[in-house]
Write a protein that holds these residues in place. Structure first.
Motif, PDB file in Angstrom:
ATOM      1  N   GLN A 199     -26.935 109.629 -51.695  1.00 23.30           N
ATOM      2  CA  GLN A 199     -27.174 107.658 -51.744  1.00 23.30           C
ATOM      3  C   GLN A 199     -27.550 107.215 -52.938  1.00 23.30           C
ATOM      4  N   ARG A 200     -28.780 108.079 -53.169  1.00 19.59           N
ATOM      5  CA  ARG A 200     -29.623 107.242 -54.018  1.00 19.59           C
ATOM      6  C   ARG A 200     -28.666 107.098 -55.465  1.00 19.59           C
ATOM      7  N   ILE A 201     -28.070 108.683 -55.747  1.00 20.80           N
ATOM      8  CA  ILE A 201     -27.334 108.152 -57.236  1.00 20.80           C
ATOM      9  C   ILE A 201     -26.318 108.084 -57.519  1.00 20.80           C
ATOM     10  N   ILE A 202     -25.513 107.595 -56.045  1.00 23.57           N
ATOM     11  CA  ILE A 202     -24.579 107.202 -55.928  1.00 23.57           C
ATOM     12  C   ILE A 202     -24.626 105.209 -55.994  1.00 23.57           C
ATOM     13  N   LYS A 203     -25.614 104.657 -55.254  1.00 20.47           N
ATOM     14  CA  LYS A 203     -26.500 103.353 -55.053  1.00 20.47           C
ATOM     15  C   LYS A 203     -26.521 103.081 -56.810  1.00 20.47           C
ATOM     16  N   LYS A 204     -27.245 104.002 -57.620  1.00 25.47           N
ATOM     17  CA  LYS A 204     -27.572 104.138 -58.492  1.00 25.47           C
ATOM     18  C   LYS A 204     -26.437 103.391 -59.740  1.00 25.47           C
ATOM     19  N   ARG A 205     -25.155 104.780 -59.861  1.00 25.74           N
ATOM     20  CA  ARG A 205     -24.410 104.379 -60.408  1.00 25.74           C
ATOM     21  C   ARG A 205     -22.735 103.116 -60.465  1.00 25.74           C
ATOM     22  N   MET A 206     -23.328 102.446 -59.225  1.00 18.96           N
ATOM     23  CA  MET A 206     -22.542 101.535 -58.512  1.00 18.96           C
ATOM     24  C   MET A 206     -22.068 100.812 -59.836  1.00 18.96           C
ATOM     25  N   ASN A 207     -22.541  99.764 -60.263  1.00 19.87           N
ATOM     26  CA  ASN A 207     -21.824  98.663 -60.972  1.00 19.87           C
ATOM     27  C   ASN A 207     -20.824  99.814 -61.927  1.00 19.87           C
ATOM     28  N   ASN A 208     -21.325 100.370 -62.285  1.00 23.07           N
ATOM     29  CA  ASN A 208     -20.616 100.958 -62.827  1.00 23.07           C
ATOM     30  C   ASN A 208     -18.774 101.160 -62.620  1.00 23.07           C
ATOM     31  N   GLN A 250     -10.348 104.583 -35.161  1.00 21.99           N
ATOM     32  CA  GLN A 250     -10.480 103.815 -35.885  1.00 21.99           C
ATOM     33  C   GLN A 250      -9.596 102.444 -36.636  1.00 21.99           C
ATOM     34  N   THR A 251      -9.628 101.402 -37.265  1.00 23.16           N
ATOM     35  CA  THR A 251      -9.039 100.255 -37.546  1.00 23.16           C
ATOM     36  C   THR A 251      -9.466 100.178 -38.542  1.00 23.16           C
ATOM     37  N   TRP A 252      -8.131  99.257 -39.285  1.00 22.52           N
ATOM     38  CA  TRP A 252      -7.556  99.380 -40.546  1.00 22.52           C
ATOM     39  C   TRP A 252      -8.276  98.051 -40.923  1.00 22.52           C
ATOM     40  N   ALA A 253      -8.507  98.193 -42.051  1.00 21.36           N
ATOM     41  CA  ALA A 253      -9.235  97.419 -42.583  1.00 21.36           C
ATOM     42  C   ALA A 253      -8.799  96.545 -43.802  1.00 21.36           C
ATOM     43  N   ASP A 254      -7.677  95.773 -44.679  1.00 16.88           N
ATOM     44  CA  ASP A 254      -7.601  95.159 -45.511  1.00 16.88           C
ATOM     45  C   ASP A 254      -8.306  95.336 -46.421  1.00 16.88           C
ATOM     46  N   TYR A 255      -7.892  95.666 -48.048  1.00 21.99           N
ATOM     47  CA  TYR A 255      -8.178  95.670 -49.439  1.00 21.99           C
ATOM     48  C   TYR A 255      -9.728  94.593 -49.145  1.00 21.99           C
ATOM     49  N   ASP A 256      -9.594  92.699 -48.748  1.00 27.29           N
ATOM     50  CA  ASP A 256     -10.399  92.219 -49.128  1.00 27.29           C
ATOM     51  C   ASP A 256     -11.520  91.512 -47.755  1.00 27.29           C
ATOM     52  N   ALA A 257     -10.914  93.246 -47.040  1.00 31.69           N
ATOM     53  CA  ALA A 257     -11.583  92.909 -45.928  1.00 31.69           C
ATOM     54  C   ALA A 257     -12.568  94.434 -45.823  1.00 31.69           C
ATOM     55  N   ILE A 258     -12.744  94.701 -47.479  1.00 29.47           N
ATOM     56  CA  ILE A 258     -13.896  95.770 -46.969  1.00 29.47           C
ATOM     57  C   ILE A 258     -14.792  95.701 -48.529  1.00 29.47           C
ATOM     58  N   ALA A 259     -16.557  95.274 -47.861  1.00 31.97           N
ATOM     59  CA  ALA A 259     -17.059  94.752 -49.177  1.00 31.97           C
ATOM     60  C   ALA A 259     -16.984  95.782 -50.648  1.00 31.97           C
ATOM     61  N   GLN A 260     -17.481  94.584 -51.562  1.00 30.41           N
ATOM     62  CA  GLN A 260     -17.461  95.454 -52.958  1.00 30.41           C
ATOM     63  C   GLN A 260     -18.164  96.696 -53.428  1.00 30.41           C
ATOM     64  N   SER A 261     -19.023  96.283 -52.503  1.00 31.66           N
ATOM     65  CA  SER A 261     -20.444  97.586 -52.504  1.00 31.66           C
ATOM     66  C   SER A 261     -19.280  99.238 -51.978  1.00 31.66           C
ATOM     67  N   ALA A 262     -18.423  99.319 -51.006  1.00 30.41           N
ATOM     68  CA  ALA A 262     -18.060 100.341 -50.518  1.00 30.41           C
ATOM     69  C   ALA A 262     -17.404 100.647 -51.689  1.00 30.41           C
ATOM     70  N   LYS A 263     -15.777 100.094 -52.288  1.00 27.44           N
ATOM     71  CA  LYS A 263     -15.153 100.283 -52.499  1.00 27.44           C
ATOM     72  C   LYS A 263     -15.982 100.835 -54.393  1.00 27.44           C
TER      73      LYS A 263
END
Length: 225
Positions: free
Chosen positions: A212-221, A56-69
């Protein structure tokens, strides 16, 4: 008062003191972790105690891709930015689904509730654990803002056997940092959260790829904090 009565009274006081001490410890850790990286949790500790190794390695909020959030919110807790730790509509929907299926497949837990469980409790299901989860959820929501809650969740969630946190997962599966995850990779990793140990070894699983497909489709919401 009989000796048995005195013993029961002392036992109850001892239990009460332990409960109070536990919540004082939780509050202290939450205050520390409000600004400091979190590199351990009850789930990680349990994994280590049973002979496993943890990455495990810590990543701050801005160091995580927006798509993951975005993926985490649409998959795990669509109302995350609006509620105070509990999604009562989601809980009711999960209850009805469980009644219809006769199983406990749907949980209705929010990201904050899952974080409370991961940090301080276990996966064992009981009314006592759910009660503790609710108390700690309130504490987290009172002490941290939504960005910190989402950051902590993504940093302590399990993504495979001994793989904890989005950055460790990004390096393990894609040889890159969490900041560089694309939409497909983010959706796949978040889709793994429901059964990380299995999906970690079965990334081509049809159920996972459908998620994966469902999540990707909804991501922009997703409404990010």
């Amino acid at each position: 008062m009989t000796s048995i009565g005195k013993f029961i009274k002392r036992l109850l006081w001892a239990v009460l003191l332990l409960v109070v001490a536990f919540h004082v410890l939780v509050a202290g850790l939450l205050l520390i972790w409000k600004t400091q990286p979190i590199n351990n949790s009850m789930f990680m500790l349990t994994h280590r105690l049973t002979g496993g190794s943890v990455t495990q390695t810590w990543a701050d909020y801005d160091a995580i891709a927006q798509s993951a959030k975005q993926a985490a919110i649409v998959s795990e807790d669509s109302k995350f930015s609006q509620h105070n730790g509990f999604d009562f509509d989601g809980i009711e929907a999960a209850r009805k689904k469980n009644e219809a299926s006769g199983t406990m497949s749907a949980g209705g837990s929010t990201i904050t509730q899952q974080l409370a469980k991961n940090l301080f409790l276990t996966s064992h299901r009981s009314y006592v654990r759910k009660g503790e989860e609710a108390v700690i959820t309130v504490m987290i929501e009172k002490l941290w803002d939504k960005q910190r809650i989402l950051t902590a969740y993504l940093n302590v969630a399990e993504f495979g056997k001994g793989i904890y946190g989005i950055d460790a997962a990004a390096h393990h599966y894609f040889n890159k940092s969490a900041a560089k995850l694309n939409r497909d990779e983010s959706a796949l990793l978040i889709g793994m959260l429901t059964n990380p140990k299995y999906y970690g070894d079965n990334q081509s699983d049809r159920g996972l790829r459908n998620k994966q497909r469902i999540i990707k489709k909804r991501m922009n919401n997703a409404v990010l904090p």
